[in-house]
Structures are given as structure tokens and as C-alpha cells.
Design a protein around this motif. Sequence first.
Motif, PDB file in Angstrom:
ATOM      1  N   UNK A  60       0.800  -1.231   0.000  1.00  0.00           N
ATOM      2  CA  UNK A  60       0.000   0.000   0.000  1.00  0.00           C
ATOM      3  C   UNK A  60       0.831   1.278   0.000  1.00  0.00           C
ATOM      4  N   UNK A  61       2.157   1.154  -0.059  1.00  0.00           N
ATOM      5  CA  UNK A  61       3.010   2.321   0.181  1.00  0.00           C
ATOM      6  C   UNK A  61       2.698   3.473  -0.764  1.00  0.00           C
ATOM      7  N   UNK A  62       2.570   3.195  -2.049  1.00  0.00           N
ATOM      8  CA  UNK A  62       2.360   4.280  -3.001  1.00  0.00           C
ATOM      9  C   UNK A  62       1.001   4.936  -2.801  1.00  0.00           C
TER      10      UNK A  62
ATOM     11  N   UNK B  29      -2.012   9.673  -0.900  1.00  0.00           N
ATOM     12  CA  UNK B  29      -3.049  10.263  -0.041  1.00  0.00           C
ATOM     13  C   UNK B  29      -2.444  11.298   0.908  1.00  0.00           C
ATOM     14  N   UNK B  30      -1.274  10.962   1.447  1.00  0.00           N
ATOM     15  CA  UNK B  30      -0.594  11.873   2.369  1.00  0.00           C
ATOM     16  C   UNK B  30      -0.259  13.179   1.655  1.00  0.00           C
ATOM     17  N   UNK B  31       0.333  13.074   0.459  1.00  0.00           N
ATOM     18  CA  UNK B  31       0.727  14.276  -0.273  1.00  0.00           C
ATOM     19  C   UNK B  31      -0.488  15.120  -0.635  1.00  0.00           C
TER      20      UNK B  31
ATOM     21  N   UNK C  13      20.701  10.331   7.091  1.00  0.00           N
ATOM     22  CA  UNK C  13      20.873   8.895   6.823  1.00  0.00           C
ATOM     23  C   UNK C  13      19.591   8.105   7.072  1.00  0.00           C
ATOM     24  N   UNK C  14      18.451   8.772   6.999  1.00  0.00           N
ATOM     25  CA  UNK C  14      17.190   8.096   7.312  1.00  0.00           C
ATOM     26  C   UNK C  14      16.272   7.986   6.115  1.00  0.00           C
ATOM     27  N   UNK C  15      14.969   8.030   6.385  1.00  0.00           N
ATOM     28  CA  UNK C  15      13.968   7.720   5.358  1.00  0.00           C
ATOM     29  C   UNK C  15      13.291   8.960   4.788  1.00  0.00           C
ATOM     30  N   UNK C  16      13.730  10.162   5.170  1.00  0.00           N
ATOM     31  CA  UNK C  16      12.972  11.358   4.837  1.00  0.00           C
ATOM     32  C   UNK C  16      13.169  11.912   3.443  1.00  0.00           C
ATOM     33  N   UNK C  17      14.231  11.532   2.734  1.00  0.00           N
ATOM     34  CA  UNK C  17      14.597  12.218   1.498  1.00  0.00           C
ATOM     35  C   UNK C  17      13.466  12.265   0.479  1.00  0.00           C
ATOM     36  N   UNK C  18      12.970  11.115   0.055  1.00  0.00           N
ATOM     37  CA  UNK C  18      11.962  11.092  -1.017  1.00  0.00           C
ATOM     38  C   UNK C  18      10.707  11.855  -0.622  1.00  0.00           C
ATOM     39  N   UNK C  19      10.319  11.746   0.629  1.00  0.00           N
ATOM     40  CA  UNK C  19       9.061  12.346   1.064  1.00  0.00           C
ATOM     41  C   UNK C  19       9.163  13.854   1.196  1.00  0.00           C
ATOM     42  N   UNK C  20      10.298  14.352   1.663  1.00  0.00           N
ATOM     43  CA  UNK C  20      10.477  15.803   1.732  1.00  0.00           C
ATOM     44  C   UNK C  20      10.559  16.396   0.327  1.00  0.00           C
ATOM     45  N   UNK C  21      11.224  15.683  -0.578  1.00  0.00           N
ATOM     46  CA  UNK C  21      11.263  16.138  -1.973  1.00  0.00           C
ATOM     47  C   UNK C  21       9.850  16.295  -2.532  1.00  0.00           C
TER      48      UNK C  21
ATOM     49  N   UNK D 117       8.191  15.765   7.949  1.00  0.00           N
ATOM     50  CA  UNK D 117       8.050  15.958   6.499  1.00  0.00           C
ATOM     51  C   UNK D 117       7.134  17.141   6.198  1.00  0.00           C
ATOM     52  N   UNK D 118       5.919  17.105   6.744  1.00  0.00           N
ATOM     53  CA  UNK D 118       4.989  18.202   6.474  1.00  0.00           C
ATOM     54  C   UNK D 118       5.503  19.502   7.074  1.00  0.00           C
ATOM     55  N   UNK D 119       6.120  19.436   8.248  1.00  0.00           N
ATOM     56  CA  UNK D 119       6.612  20.656   8.888  1.00  0.00           C
ATOM     57  C   UNK D 119       7.724  21.298   8.067  1.00  0.00           C
ATOM     58  N   UNK D 120       8.560  20.497   7.411  1.00  0.00           N
ATOM     59  CA  UNK D 120       9.625  21.051   6.571  1.00  0.00           C
ATOM     60  C   UNK D 120       9.028  21.906   5.453  1.00  0.00           C
ATOM     61  N   UNK D 121       7.953  21.413   4.837  1.00  0.00           N
ATOM     62  CA  UNK D 121       7.308  22.173   3.761  1.00  0.00           C
ATOM     63  C   UNK D 121       6.638  23.428   4.308  1.00  0.00           C
ATOM     64  N   UNK D 122       6.028  23.333   5.484  1.00  0.00           N
ATOM     65  CA  UNK D 122       5.381  24.495   6.102  1.00  0.00           C
ATOM     66  C   UNK D 122       6.420  25.572   6.429  1.00  0.00           C
ATOM     67  N   UNK D 123       7.571  25.168   6.968  1.00  0.00           N
ATOM     68  CA  UNK D 123       8.638  26.129   7.273  1.00  0.00           C
ATOM     69  C   UNK D 123       9.094  26.833   5.995  1.00  0.00           C
ATOM     70  N   UNK D 124       9.228  26.076   4.903  1.00  0.00           N
ATOM     71  CA  UNK D 124       9.647  26.682   3.636  1.00  0.00           C
ATOM     72  C   UNK D 124       8.629  27.721   3.175  1.00  0.00           C
TER      73      UNK D 124
END
Length: 425
Positions: free
Chosen positions: A34-36, A41-43, A69-77, A254-261
Motif C-alpha cells: 500500500x506504500x504508493x 493520499x498523504x501528499x 541517513x534516514x527515510x525522509x529524502x523522497x518524502x520531503x522532496x 516531512x509536512x513541517x519542513x514544507x510548512x517552514x519553507x
Amino acid sequence: HDKEILRCIEESSEPWPESWNEDLVESSLLRRDPLEDVSRWYMEELNTICFHRELNAMSPLKFVHSSFHGVGHNYVQRAFQQFGFPPPIPVPEQKDPDPDFSTVRCPNPEEGESVLELSLRLAEREEARIVVATDPDADRLAVAEQNDNCGWKVFTGNELAALLGWWMLFNWKEAHPDPADTERVYMLATTVSSKILKAFARIEGFHFEETLPGFKWIGNRIHELKKTGKEVIFSFEESIGFLCGNMVLDKDGVSTAAVVAEMAAYLHTKNLSLKQQLINIYEIYGYHISRTCYVICNDPPTIHKIFSRLRNFGGPGVYPESCGDYCITHIRDVTTGYDSSQPDKKCVLPLSRNSQMVTFTFQNGIVATLRTSGTEPKIKCYTEFCAAPGERDISSLEEDLRKVTAALVEEFLEPDKNNLLRRSV
């Protein structure tokens, strides 16, 4: 709950015989990744906290992101793109998961500038003013901003909360001009976090509530409030854990990074930096200056003795009335359920009998909490000067806060007598 979970685990310590069939998943009708779908839905739901997409698309600001070194890269992009921004510039050495965390001594962006070095140097080369860093599981967020010729400002969790709380309220009011709508608005924070949202609520007319430390308490409270038609627009804990809106009921880097931007891009159009806006917030709502320190104690009986002494400081059941030269006006003890500020002397927060936590409110506006860590052999000391609007003598506020913090450690924890190691944060 924890004990029952542990009992169930111990009852099922041996795998089921059929679970050794490695081909079972291939024939299962339940098999689906279900990942994709979940990611999409999250995005899409990020739209609920994006307010200025067109402005974002035109912003000249550049951002650097480290996923530590974690899992955030793709999602923050993807989150930045969902907000209308180009993807942030990733720190290449820290972009992909690495269980050895090979480029940092500690994989925790809360440690500040010392562990953000690769991000800051890359930002300088790329002329990016803002760095966002998600921790390895991407639920916490650190933010740094380049000051003109003055190095970098790494914001504390409490400072970021002041900015994010202001931003979420600002956009809520833009969309809901009727002051009556504010009556159903809430913001939440853990009790060891800054009281800045309380200052917002006092002036702006919305509701503020505290919870016990740990985002599970915030998530549960959001769930309860939503069922009664209330809307929680921002929540946080001081250890760089934030939730803008209420889409996931947990802290979310992830969402907070976009809000800060988006907040930085908007402020840039007003010729303001994040740091300048933080000062503006303090000017309106009062300066809130925090300090955190801790002592290390590996002996549980000593910890019990320290807190028992506090509860019987002036005789049986009599808590301290002062600390150093400073008068204590209220005491709340969530371990025993006592709160001197309540008419019935009973704590509003749930009891937490398995941990120690006592909060002192001082006559001069300082609030201090002593609590044991749930994961480490520490007694933590959180102090904050909650100044009234208009008080601008920052050096005096900081000096009073330093004196109270030192007195709390020396008089209440007695580190030399109890053989405790002091540490500052």
C-alpha cells in the motif's frame, strides 16, 4: 498497556509452524503493497496546510535538506513539490538510509550546529538561506537560517513552535475572518514545552491545552477534540516535534519542513527573516526564554529520595515555598496528582505514577519542571521565563532564568550530596 503487550509477546515467542513457509506470501490473496497509495493520499492531504502555492512557486529562496541517513529524502522532496517549490537541495552524503550514520557522531538534528555541519556548508556553497533537517525516521525537524554575515541561527524547538504557531494562526484568521470561529480553535503542547502558545491564546482568544510529555498524549487529545467539532491547528513538543494541522495525529517532520519553507517564502516577500519574525512575535506576546539541563543518576532509590524530599520539604506533605531568592506561587505534581493552583488541589493532567514530574511556577513568571527521563538515567530540568508583553530587558530575563535554574539544581537535586553528574543542553 505496556505490561499486557509484553505478556502477549512472551506468549507468542515461538513462530507459528506455518509461518516458516517462505512462499506463503506469493499465493496470499491479501498480498498488496500500500506504500504508493498511502504516500499519494498523504501528499494530497498536505493541501490542507498549504496556503500560498502560487507565491511558493515564485520564491527565489533556496533550501537544503538533510535526511540524516534516514527515510525522509523522497518524502520531503515530494512535499516541497506539493507546496509548489522546487525540490530542496539534498545533502548527498546523508541522503540515503545508512544504519551506521557514518557522517555524524549522533544522528539527532536536535544537537544543533555541531551535527548540521555538512548541511550548513552545502547551503553556503549553494547560497541557500534555510536548512531543514529531518531525523532518521523523519518525525522531528531542525531548522537553521543564515544571518547576513553573522553565521547560522539554529532554532530551538520552542523558538520554532513560536514561529509555526504564529503562522498557523495567521493563516487560520485569513481564512476565517469571523472572530466567533476562533472559539473552536485549539493549540496543544506538552507540559515541559514553552508556554508561548498559552500567551498567543490569552491575546487571540483561542484555546490552549497542555498534555503530559510524549506525542501520544497530544495525538489522543486531538482525536478527542475532533470528535466534539473542535479544530487543533498546531501542536508541539520542545524536542523539535511538530504537527501543523491534524492530519496524522503524530509529530511529522516531512509536512513541517514544507510548512517552514512556505513561511520563510512568505516572510521573504515582507523583507523579514525567520529570526526577525521571531523577535516580532516576542514583542507582541512577550519574550519566552528557555533553558534545559539535566543530571545523570543511575540509582533509582536516589531519584526516589530526591523527589520524596521535595514533597516533604517543609514538613510532611509540604512542598518548597521558594528556591534561591525566588518565591514559588504554585506547584503541580503529576506523580501524586497534586496541584496547588486548582481549587480542589487536584491535578487536571492525568496521573503519571511511574515517573517523577514536579512543576514550579515562580512569582516572577518563570516556570520550571523537574522530571525523570523515560528512556535514560536522567533527571531533566526545564525552565522558561514567560515575560509579559513589553518587557525588553533580555539580559536581565536571561540572568534571572540562569539563577533560578542553578538554584533548582543545587537546592532541590543536591548533585554533590547525591553524586549526580551535571549536564547542560
